[in-house]
Motif scaffolding. Sequence first.
Motif, mmCIF file in Angstrom:
data_model
loop_
_atom_site.group_PDB
_atom_site.id
_atom_site.type_symbol
_atom_site.label_atom_id
_atom_site.label_comp_id
_atom_site.label_asym_id
_atom_site.label_seq_id
_atom_site.Cartn_x
_atom_site.Cartn_y
_atom_site.Cartn_z
ATOM 1 N N VAL A 63 8.338 6.331 -2.759
ATOM 2 C CA VAL A 63 7.177 5.611 -2.229
ATOM 3 C C VAL A 63 6.874 4.378 -3.077
ATOM 4 C CG1 VAL A 63 4.685 5.756 -1.795
ATOM 5 C CG2 VAL A 63 6.173 7.673 -1.180
ATOM 6 N N TRP A 64 7.020 4.507 -4.396
ATOM 7 C CA TRP A 64 6.770 3.383 -5.304
ATOM 8 C C TRP A 64 7.695 2.205 -4.993
ATOM 9 C CZ3 TRP A 64 3.084 2.817 -9.115
ATOM 10 C CH2 TRP A 64 3.259 1.749 -9.989
ATOM 11 N N ARG A 65 8.933 2.526 -4.604
ATOM 12 C CA ARG A 65 9.918 1.487 -4.291
ATOM 13 C C ARG A 65 9.700 0.861 -2.919
ATOM 14 N NH1 ARG A 65 14.467 4.282 -3.568
ATOM 15 N NH2 ARG A 65 15.659 2.370 -3.225
ATOM 16 N N LYS A 66 9.177 1.640 -1.965
ATOM 17 C CA LYS A 66 9.150 1.169 -0.579
ATOM 18 C C LYS A 66 7.758 0.811 -0.055
ATOM 19 C CE LYS A 66 13.347 3.556 0.909
ATOM 20 N NZ LYS A 66 13.995 4.337 1.982
ATOM 21 N N GLU A 67 6.703 1.265 -0.735
ATOM 22 C CA GLU A 67 5.353 1.010 -0.256
ATOM 23 C C GLU A 67 4.525 0.303 -1.324
ATOM 24 O OE1 GLU A 67 4.152 1.658 2.764
ATOM 25 O OE2 GLU A 67 5.987 2.585 3.528
ATOM 26 N N SER A 68 3.301 -0.070 -0.941
ATOM 27 C CA SER A 68 2.396 -0.711 -1.896
ATOM 28 C C SER A 68 1.962 0.297 -2.949
ATOM 29 C CB SER A 68 1.161 -1.256 -1.160
ATOM 30 O OG SER A 68 0.447 -0.202 -0.542
ATOM 31 N N HIS A 69 1.531 -0.194 -4.114
ATOM 32 C CA HIS A 69 1.156 0.676 -5.229
ATOM 33 C C HIS A 69 -0.338 0.988 -5.204
ATOM 34 C CE1 HIS A 69 4.855 -1.151 -7.495
ATOM 35 N NE2 HIS A 69 5.190 -0.376 -6.473
ATOM 36 N N SER A 70 -0.817 1.394 -4.045
ATOM 37 C CA SER A 70 -2.232 1.752 -3.906
ATOM 38 C C SER A 70 -2.444 3.199 -4.330
ATOM 39 C CB SER A 70 -2.662 1.571 -2.442
ATOM 40 O OG SER A 70 -1.953 2.458 -1.596
ATOM 41 N N LEU A 71 -3.709 3.559 -4.557
ATOM 42 C CA LEU A 71 -4.040 4.925 -4.956
ATOM 43 C C LEU A 71 -3.614 5.919 -3.874
ATOM 44 C CD1 LEU A 71 -5.397 6.897 -6.925
ATOM 45 C CD2 LEU A 71 -7.570 6.432 -5.745
ATOM 46 N N ALA A 72 -3.777 5.541 -2.605
ATOM 47 C CA ALA A 72 -3.414 6.431 -1.497
ATOM 48 C C ALA A 72 -1.923 6.751 -1.487
ATOM 49 C CB ALA A 72 -3.814 5.794 -0.165
#
Length: 316
Positions: A63-72
């Motif tokens: 997820v860290w690689r493919k999505e934004s680094h938001s809290l959710a």
Amino acid sequence: MLNGFLLIFSLFFTLISLALFVVTINNDILTRLSLIIFIIIAIPLIFLYTLQWILWLWNAWIVWRKESHSLANMLTLIIGVGILISPFVVNLIKVTFDNKFGDFIISLIQLSIFYIVFCFIAFISSAVMCLLYKPKKDKDYIIVLGSGLLNGNQVPPLLAARIDKGIEFMKQQVENGNKSPILICSGGQGNDESIPEGTAMRNYAIKQGVDEKLVLAETQSKNTLQNMQFSKKVIETKKLNLSNGIFVSNNYHIYRASGYARLAGLNINGIGAKTSYFFIPNAVIREYIAILMSHKKLHLFIGMVILILSIWKAIN
């Protein structure tokens, strides 16, 4: 989540009954067969339980690689790290505090985690039961729930999957010889959007070949409950049967959205569009947190019971 709780208790007492039956019969073949089945089931569960922190952190890395680094999008990271450091935290509590106070804190943490995990299993059970729903191809309408636009005016893949699922159902219903349902694209305009979601969704559906007369846009809603409430007004305007419809969302969202449909006065169920595998754990956890927050008084009461039990255990 009553269905989930009932399913858990039913399975538990069924397994207890089967175990007592095997013991009572005392048949060698049946006993050995039961033992083999138990081992086949237990080994994967023990393996998953022991190495679950690796699975949580692995998902967090993807997820860290493919999505934004938001809290959710960091919930699996938080859980993975929490499980990894939990033995060290327990030892630190034992070393730092005296026996009784340390026992109180550890009991409070353990009972709280047990309750949260138990509720999570009930939530998953209920959610899976919702996903097993197979609607008849005879609906008057399909509500597609919005989820935000890309660059203010474009339908992102997540939302496109929902619309495509609705279009697929429309085509299947027509192929079955029934009249095509109306597709209601539901979503208002966010602060960072140049057009309402419902309008962008409708345009997307028309580009996919859907007759524009069969696609309506609901453009006032800001959340899932309003999706249902304002879509209901559209359905009433078209004089369609309120109970003869379905809604479409992503598979992880069906359970909670079903509750909002009931609150809005729509006795309908949903069908889920597929979601990228790496996105599901964080999404499911968010849904679970939202469900917990919608029953604050109940969980506050259970929390007080857990606190009292922890104090009693520490004293005794």
